[in-house]
Design a protein around this motif. Structure first.
Motif, short mmCIF file in Angstrom:
data_model
loop_
_atom_site.label_atom_id
_atom_site.label_comp_id
_atom_site.label_asym_id
_atom_site.label_seq_id
_atom_site.Cartn_x
_atom_site.Cartn_y
_atom_site.Cartn_z
N LYS A 3 22.31 4.77 -6.36
CA LYS A 3 23.04 3.55 -6.09
C LYS A 3 22.94 2.62 -7.29
O LYS A 3 22.20 2.87 -8.24
N LYS A 4 23.70 1.53 -7.23
CA LYS A 4 23.69 0.59 -8.35
C LYS A 4 22.31 -0.02 -8.49
O LYS A 4 21.69 -0.44 -7.51
N PRO A 5 21.81 -0.11 -9.72
CA PRO A 5 20.45 -0.62 -9.91
C PRO A 5 20.39 -2.14 -9.75
O PRO A 5 21.33 -2.86 -10.08
N ASN A 6 19.27 -2.61 -9.24
CA ASN A 6 18.98 -4.03 -9.32
C ASN A 6 18.64 -4.37 -10.78
O ASN A 6 18.19 -3.51 -11.54
N ILE A 7 18.84 -5.63 -11.15
CA ILE A 7 18.53 -6.08 -12.50
C ILE A 7 17.65 -7.32 -12.40
O ILE A 7 18.08 -8.35 -11.87
N LEU A 8 16.42 -7.22 -12.88
CA LEU A 8 15.51 -8.35 -12.93
C LEU A 8 15.50 -8.86 -14.37
O LEU A 8 14.91 -8.25 -15.27
N TYR A 9 16.19 -9.97 -14.59
CA TYR A 9 16.41 -10.54 -15.92
C TYR A 9 15.43 -11.70 -16.10
O TYR A 9 15.66 -12.80 -15.62
N ILE A 10 14.33 -11.43 -16.79
CA ILE A 10 13.25 -12.40 -16.94
C ILE A 10 13.36 -13.05 -18.31
O ILE A 10 13.44 -12.37 -19.34
N MET A 11 13.35 -14.37 -18.31
CA MET A 11 13.37 -15.11 -19.58
C MET A 11 12.23 -16.14 -19.57
O MET A 11 12.11 -16.93 -18.63
N ALA A 12 11.40 -16.10 -20.59
CA ALA A 12 10.42 -17.16 -20.81
C ALA A 12 11.03 -18.17 -21.77
O ALA A 12 11.93 -17.85 -22.54
N ASP A 13 10.56 -19.39 -21.70
CA ASP A 13 11.12 -20.43 -22.55
C ASP A 13 10.19 -20.68 -23.74
O ASP A 13 9.02 -21.02 -23.57
N GLN A 14 10.70 -20.44 -24.94
CA GLN A 14 9.99 -20.75 -26.18
C GLN A 14 8.86 -19.76 -26.47
O GLN A 14 7.86 -20.12 -27.08
N HIS A 15 9.04 -18.50 -26.10
CA HIS A 15 8.04 -17.46 -26.36
C HIS A 15 8.39 -16.72 -27.65
O HIS A 15 9.41 -16.04 -27.73
N ARG A 16 7.57 -16.84 -28.65
CA ARG A 16 7.80 -16.20 -29.95
C ARG A 16 7.64 -14.69 -29.86
O ARG A 16 6.83 -14.17 -29.09
N ALA A 17 8.38 -13.98 -30.71
CA ALA A 17 8.34 -12.52 -30.71
C ALA A 17 6.99 -11.97 -31.11
O ALA A 17 6.57 -10.90 -30.63
N ASP A 18 6.29 -12.67 -32.00
CA ASP A 18 5.01 -12.15 -32.50
C ASP A 18 3.83 -12.53 -31.61
O ASP A 18 2.69 -12.17 -31.91
N TYR A 19 4.09 -13.20 -30.50
CA TYR A 19 3.01 -13.57 -29.58
C TYR A 19 2.99 -12.60 -28.39
O TYR A 19 3.21 -12.97 -27.25
N LEU A 20 2.73 -11.34 -28.72
CA LEU A 20 2.54 -10.25 -27.78
C LEU A 20 1.50 -9.30 -28.37
O LEU A 20 1.55 -9.03 -29.58
N ALA A 21 0.62 -8.79 -27.55
CA ALA A 21 -0.34 -7.82 -28.06
C ALA A 21 0.38 -6.57 -28.57
O ALA A 21 0.05 -6.04 -29.63
N CYS A 22 1.39 -6.12 -27.84
CA CYS A 22 2.11 -4.90 -28.24
C CYS A 22 2.96 -5.11 -29.48
O CYS A 22 3.45 -4.15 -30.08
N ALA A 23 3.16 -6.38 -29.89
CA ALA A 23 3.88 -6.67 -31.14
C ALA A 23 2.91 -6.92 -32.29
O ALA A 23 3.35 -7.25 -33.40
N GLY A 24 1.61 -6.78 -32.02
CA GLY A 24 0.64 -6.86 -33.09
C GLY A 24 -0.22 -8.09 -33.13
O GLY A 24 -1.05 -8.24 -34.04
N HIS A 25 -0.08 -9.00 -32.15
CA HIS A 25 -0.96 -10.17 -32.17
C HIS A 25 -2.40 -9.71 -31.96
O HIS A 25 -2.70 -9.00 -30.99
#
Length: 524
Positions: A3-25
Motif C-alpha cells: 500500500k501507499k507508504p506513510n511519510i514522516l517528514y521531520i524537520m529540526a530548526d537551525q540544526h547544522r549538518a556537521d552537528y551529528l555523530a554520524c557526520a563526524g562530530h
C-alpha cells in the motif's frame, strides 16, 4: 509494502549538518539519528535554497526556488497560487498534517480580494501552508506576542505551571540563585536548566502530539510534518540536557583574523550585528554551544521514542522517515551569528532518509555525496505517493532513484540559493534600497560564489579552502571563474518554472492542433 507508504517528514530548526555523530562530530551523541542513517541513507551534500527559516521552508514546501515563489524571507507572504506538499499528496489519498513550525505567513491580502473565507476548509489550508494544522506552533512567544489560546501554554498550565505565558516563564527560562526568573532570550543564561521538566518541554510535547495524530489515522496513508522548534534559540534546555556537554566538547571556531581584515562589505556589515559581535566572544560560544548540543541530543532521544512507537503500533515497515533542517547556525564561525548568508555552516543541512521498502535495500547504510536540494522533498513525496510528476511547476527532483542506486545521468552538478536581507540592519549600513538587498549563491564541487546586488561578490576555492576562509571575490587571477559562476547563475535564472498553469503534457497535446479546432491562420 503493497500500500501507499506513510511519510514522516521531520524537520529540526537551525540544526547544522556537521552537528551529528554520524557526520563526524567528535563529542556530540546522536545514537538514534546515527541508527536511522545506518539503516537508510545519509546525504552529505544536502543544501537549502534560502538561508533563513521562512524562505527556506517555503522552498521545501513548494518544491520551488525562492526566485520563483517570491517568499524569500521570514514573514514574506507565500502567494496563494503556490501549491505545497498537501496540494500534491491529498489527491493521492493522503492526510497531510502539521505538528510544529512552518514560519509561513499567508497571503491574506489576496485571500480578502478573492473573497475566500479564511476560516473555511480551503481557507485554513491556505493559512497553514497546505497542512492540516494538528498543532501549529512557530515557537516565538515573548510576553508581548503571546497567544492566549496557544495550545502548548494551555498544556503547561494543565501540568501545574502558572502564569500568563509559561512558554517563556518555564520552557524558555531558568531560575537564578535567589529564585529570580532568568530569560532564555539572553545568551548568558543558556547554561542553566530550563524551569520546565524534560517530559513537558517543547520537544517532548511535539513528539507526543505527533503520536496522537498517528494513532488517529490508522486506515489512511498520511504525511506528517513533525517540525521541531529546537535547537533554534532561545537556547534553553531542560535537565539533564543543559549539562550534558561542556566547553571542552565544542568545536574550535572556524574563522581567521584575515577574514575580518580583508572582508567583503556585505559580510563586514553582518559582522557588526549584535549577534555576530557576541558570538565572536569565546565566553558566549562556551556558554551557548554546549546547550545547542544538548538540545540536539534531546531531540535525538525523542526521535528514538517515535521510532519505537511506530514499531509498537505496527507502522514502522510502512513509514518512510526523512530527517532534515531548514538551515544551520553560525555559532561564531566566520565572526558571525545567526544565519542570513551562504556559508556551508548555514546552507548545508542534515538529510537522512529511511525507506523500509525492499527497493531501497541496495543503498542501506550508505553516505551519498551527490548534491541534493531541499526543493527535492516535495517531488520525492509525490513520487513515493504514486502521483504523476509535475515538472512544469516543481523545480526540484525526486531523490527516490538515488535511494535505489539508480542515479540519473543528468543529475545536478551545482546547487543554488537566493535571498533578500532587506529587513536586516546590514542593508541600511550599506546604504542599500530594499530592492538592492538581493543575494544569490551557486556552489559546485570546486567553487562557492555569492553574488550581491551593487556590492562585490564572494568566491571560495573549495578544493584548496574547504572551510571558506579566503575570499577570492576581488582576485584578478580568478576573474574568469567569477564570470563562469555568473554564467551558471544566469542559466539557472532562465530555467525557472514560471509557466505553472499549463503542463508540459498539455502543451504536447495542443501543439499543431489549430486546424483541427477550426482555426486557420496563414492558409492560402
Amino acid at each position: 509494502m503493497t500500500k501507499k507508504p506513510n511519510i514522516l517528514y521531520i524537520m529540526a530548526d537551525q540544526h547544522r549538518a556537521d552537528y551529528l555523530a554520524c557526520a563526524g562530530h567528535p563529542t556530540l551523541k546522536t545514537p538514534n539519528l546515527d541508527r536511522l542513517a545506518a539503516q537508510g541513507v545519509r546525504f552529505s551534500q544536502a543544501y537549502v535554497q534560502a538561508p533563513v527559516c521562512g524562505g527556506s521552508r517555503m522552498c521545501s514546501y513548494t518544491g520551488r526556488y525562492a526566485f520563483s515563489h517570491g517568499a524569500y524571507y521570514n514573514n514574506y507572504p507565500l502567494r496563494i497560487d503556490e501549491k505545497t506538499i498537501g496540494d500534491y499528496l491529498r489527491p493521492e489519498g493522503y492526510r497531510v498534517a502539521l505538528v510544529g513550525k512552518t514560519h509561513m505567513r499567508p497571503d491574506m491580502e489576496t485571500c480578502e480580494r478573492l473573497g475566500l473565507d479564511p476560516e473555511s476548509a480551503d481557507g485554513v489550508l491556505m493559512r497553514q501552508c497546505g497542512f492540516e494544522p494538528v498543532e501549529r506552533d512557530d515557537g516565538l512567544h515573548p510576553d508581548q506576542l503571546v497567544d492566549p489560546n496557544l495550545a502548548y501554554n494551555r498544556y503547561l498550565k494543565e501540568q501545574g505551571y502558572e502564569g500568563d505565558n509559561p512558554w517563556h516563564e518555564y520552557a524558555n527560562a531558568a531560575e537564578g540563585e535567589n529564585g529570580e526568573l532568568l530569560s532564555g532570550w539572553f545568551l548568558r543564561n543558556a547554561r542553566r536548566p530550563a524551569r520546565v521538566k524534560e517530559e513537558h518541554s517543547e520537544t517532548a510535547y511535539m513528539t507526543d502530539r505527533a503520536m496522537d495524530f498517528i494513532r488517529e489515522t490508522p486506515d489512511r496513508p498520511w504525511c506528517l510534518h513533525l517540525s521541531y522548534i529546537k535547537p533554534h534559540w532561545p537556547y534553553m534546555a531542560p535537565a539533564p540536557y543543559h549539562s550534558m556537554y561542556g566547553p571542552e566538547d565544542i568545536l574550535e571556531a572556524n574563522r581567521t583574523h584575515d577574514e575580518k581584515a580583508d572582508c567583503n562589505p556585505v559580510l563586514a556589515a553582518f559582522m557588526q550585528h549584535e549577534e555576530s559581535l557576541n558570538f565572536s566572544k569565546e565566553e558566549v560560544r562556551k556558554t551557548v554551544i554546549p546547550t545547542y548540543m544538548g538540545l540536539i541530543s534531546q531531540l535525538d532521544h525523542h526521535l528514538g521514542r517515535m521510532r519505537r512507537f511506530l514499531e509498537e503500533i505496527g507502522q514502522a515497515e510502512n513509514t518512510i522517515i526523512l530527517y532534515t533542517s531548514d538551515h544551520g547556525d553560525y555559532l561564531g564561525d566566520h565572526w558571525l551569528g545567526e544565519k542570513d548568508l551562504f556559508h556551508d555552516e548555514i546552507m548545508q543541512v542534515p538529510m537522512i532518509v529511511y525507506d523500509p521498502r525492499p527497493q531501497a535495500n541496495e543503498t542501506r547504510g550508505r553516505t551519498i555525496d551527490d548534491f541534493v536540494e531541499a526543493i527535492d522533498l516535495a517531488p520525492s513525496f509525490l513520487d513515493w505517493s504514486g502521483g504523476e510528476a509535475q515538472p512544469h511547476r516543481l523545480e526540484g527532483r525526486s531523490i527516490a532513484p538515488l535511494l535505489q542506486d539508480r542515479k540519473p545521468d543528468d543529475w545536478r552538478s551545482a546547487v543554488f540559493a537566493d535571498s533578500c536581507f532587506a529587513l536586516r540592519d546590514a542593508r541600511k549600513d550599506l546604504g542599500l534600497e530594499p530592492d538592492g538587498a538581493r543575494a544569490f549563491m551557486v556552489r559546485t564541487s570546486h567553487w562557492k560564489y555569492m553574488r550581491f546586488e551593487n556590492q562585490p561578490p564572494v568566491l571560495y576555492d573549495l578544493q584548496n579552502d574547504p572551510k571558506e576562509l579566503k575570499d577570492l571575490g576581488g582576485s584578478n587571477a580568478h576573474a574568469g571563474v567569477r564570470a563562469e559562476m555568473d554564467g551558471l547563475l544566469f542559466d539557472w535564472m532562465r530555467k525557472r518554472k514560471l509557466r505553472t498553469t499549463v503542463s508540459d503534457a498539455e502543451l504536447e497535446r495542443r501543439t499543431g492542433g489549430a486546424k483541427s479546432r477550426g482555426i486557420y491562420f496563414g492558409v492560402w
